[in-house]
Design an enzyme around this catalytic site. Structure first.
Site, short mmCIF file in Angstrom:
data_model
loop_
_atom_site.label_atom_id
_atom_site.label_comp_id
_atom_site.label_asym_id
_atom_site.label_seq_id
_atom_site.Cartn_x
_atom_site.Cartn_y
_atom_site.Cartn_z
N HIS A 114 -50.75 21.38 8.99
CA HIS A 114 -50.54 19.94 8.85
C HIS A 114 -51.74 19.18 9.42
CE1 HIS A 114 -46.46 21.13 7.97
NE2 HIS A 114 -46.02 19.87 7.90
N GLN A 159 0.82 -1.21 0.00
CA GLN A 159 0.00 0.00 0.00
C GLN A 159 0.86 1.26 0.00
OE1 GLN A 159 -3.48 -0.20 -0.56
NE2 GLN A 159 -2.51 -2.15 -1.04
N ASP A 192 -7.51 -5.61 -4.36
CA ASP A 192 -7.32 -4.54 -5.34
C ASP A 192 -7.70 -4.99 -6.75
OD1 ASP A 192 -6.40 -2.72 -3.50
OD2 ASP A 192 -4.28 -3.12 -3.85
N HIS A 208 1.54 2.93 -3.40
CA HIS A 208 0.57 3.75 -4.12
C HIS A 208 0.98 5.22 -4.18
CE1 HIS A 208 -2.93 1.35 -5.25
NE2 HIS A 208 -2.73 0.63 -4.16
N GLU A 226 -8.93 1.86 5.91
CA GLU A 226 -9.49 1.50 4.60
C GLU A 226 -9.36 -0.01 4.39
OE1 GLU A 226 -8.73 2.62 -0.12
OE2 GLU A 226 -7.15 2.95 1.37
N HIS A 227 -8.16 -0.53 4.57
CA HIS A 227 -7.89 -1.96 4.47
C HIS A 227 -7.37 -2.45 5.82
CE1 HIS A 227 -6.80 -0.13 0.50
NE2 HIS A 227 -7.58 -1.10 0.03
#
Length: 437
Positions: A421, A259, A362, A262, A328-329
């Protein structure tokens, strides 16, 4: 990687877990003029920004269908097979995510409320270029949208000087394999603006924009939200690994690196109650990183403030840390990893055991890889079929059902000081009110 030792303490874990800064609000100030220019000047602005930011002006802002087909035909056979298998697996999982079209609840005799699930009409899908042309993001966006029943799909992805102003061939080929022929060589904030505002004669506006991107793409989503729906404000990718002394340090090191590769802003966090594992992983990182061609950005990510090894007393404290981080992961490398995974509350996706690394998700696990970052997993979810659907209630009461509940409604409305109403009920159910109205 730096070490954070929380053993013997009970801090606010959200305050101490590592996470880099991601100043979207500052980026909004930068992208606002870009988005406004696209709204005002359309294609001319798109071409200007392509030259400024991508250093190339595409011959065609909308990629011709025959170009998509040509790149699909030219795919390496093994790459094509990998694409097809990833599509098959993602579609198989997406079909399990589909929401029923109509759910009916009869709350009293003659009082029916139906929940109808309908797909969004038109969706714009953003696919990043940049450091890595993420062709995998095409299928992660397109497949669930197609399964949801979205009938109008458009993809935007940056043009590349390397390919004469066309986007990366793999992205174009994958669009063709998925049956998407509306593809734009437009990147960055200007792509989000094109989708949100529409460009006459080029791209009709969309109802929803999905897909990951850099901070300027995220900022454009924030700036244009409301004019168009968005999936999320995705930040830099991140991985957390929860591990005990049974974990294989080679696997853990490789996954932290995967990761970090990235982006220099990517976060890699190991949470463990084993000092021996922490030492072993740190010792392995240098050798594994030096063997790769992406060393520079990996080293920046692993040594940045967003990455660390967190030492905890035991599994319970480790679970508290990863729930606070809301990665995230999240990978689980412990005894009985499946049972441990079910104790986790906050994560975008959970990868269970040593044979389920994040890169599997992924590409070809069948799960989504468009996932919440920056702690959003505490309240948000990844991109699934449901992301492309909306629900509508159909309220159908007959006269007897309204008369039965009417006094309750009128009382409630009166308590809220909304006599109009109440009157909308009593004009139907109270004889005196009917005559007065």
């Amino acid at each position: 990687m730096r070490l954070i030792d929380v053993r013997g303490t009970n801090p606010d874990y959200r305050a101490i877990v590592p996470r880099g800064s991601f100043d979207v609000e500052h980026a909004v100030e930068i992208v606002a003029p870009i988005c406004d220019a696209v709204a005002e000047r359309g294609e001319a602005a798109l071409r200007e920004f392509a030259e400024r930011f991508d250093h190339v002006t595409p011959e065609h802002l909308r990629v011709p269908a025959e170009v998509l087909a040509r790149y699909a035909d030219e795919l390496d056979a093994d790459v094509r097979a990998a694409f097809v298998e990833s599509i098959r697996r993602r579609r198989a999982v997406a079909e399990t995510e589909a929401t029923p079209g109509l759910v009916r609840a009869e709350v009293a005799p003659g009082a029916v409320v139906e929940t109808k699930t309908v797909p969004v009409g038109r969706v714009g899908l953003y696919v990043p270029g940049g450091l890595a042309p993420l062709a995998s993001s095409v299928l992660m966006n397109v497949v669930p949208a197609q399964v949801a029943g979205v009938t109008s799909l458009a993809v935007a992805t940056p043009p590349s000087a390397e390919f004469g102003g066309l986007p990366h061939p793999s992205i174009l080929a994958l669009c063709h394999l998925l049956g998407v022929d509306e593809v734009y060589a437009v990147g960055g904030a200007q792509a989000i603006a094109m989708f949100a505002h529409g460009v006459p004669g080029l791209c009709p506006r969309v109802d929803l924009v999905t897909g990951p991107g850099n901070i300027y793409v995220v900022a454009a989503k924030r700036y244009l939200r409301g004019l168009v729906g968005i999936d999320s404000e995705a930040g830099p990718t991140e991985i957390a690994v929860l591990a005990d002394d049974t974990a294989d340090p080679r696997f853990v090191a490789a996954d932290l690196i995967s990761q970090a590769e990235h982006d220099p802003m990517a976060g890699s966090v190991l949470v463990t109650d084993s000092p021996a594992l922490a030492d072993a992983v740190n010792a392995l990182l240098d050798a594994q990183v030096s063997a790769l061609g992406t060393t520079d950005r990996i080293e920046k990510a692993l040594t940045g403030p967003q990455s660390a090894i967190v030492l905890v007393d035991d599994l319970d404290q480790g679970l508290a840390v990863v729930d606070a981080y809301a990665a995230e992961h999240l990978e689980i490398h412990t005894r009985e990893p499946y049972q441990v995974a079910h104790r986790v509350r906050n994560a975008g996706a959970i990868f269970v055991g040593p044979w389920s690394p994040v890169p599997l998700g992924d590409y070809s696990a069948g799960s989504t890889h468009v996932l919440p970052t920056a702690g959003i997993a505490r309240h948000g979810s990844g991109l699934t079929v449901r992301s492309f659907c909306k629900t509508v209630h159909l309220i159908c009461y007959d006269e007897a059902a309204l008369r039965e509940v009417g006094p309750t409604v009128a009382t409630f409305a009166t308590a809220e000081r909304l006599p109009g109403h109440a009157a909308a009920i009593t004009v139907r159910t109270n004889a005196e009110e009917v005559d007065r109205w």
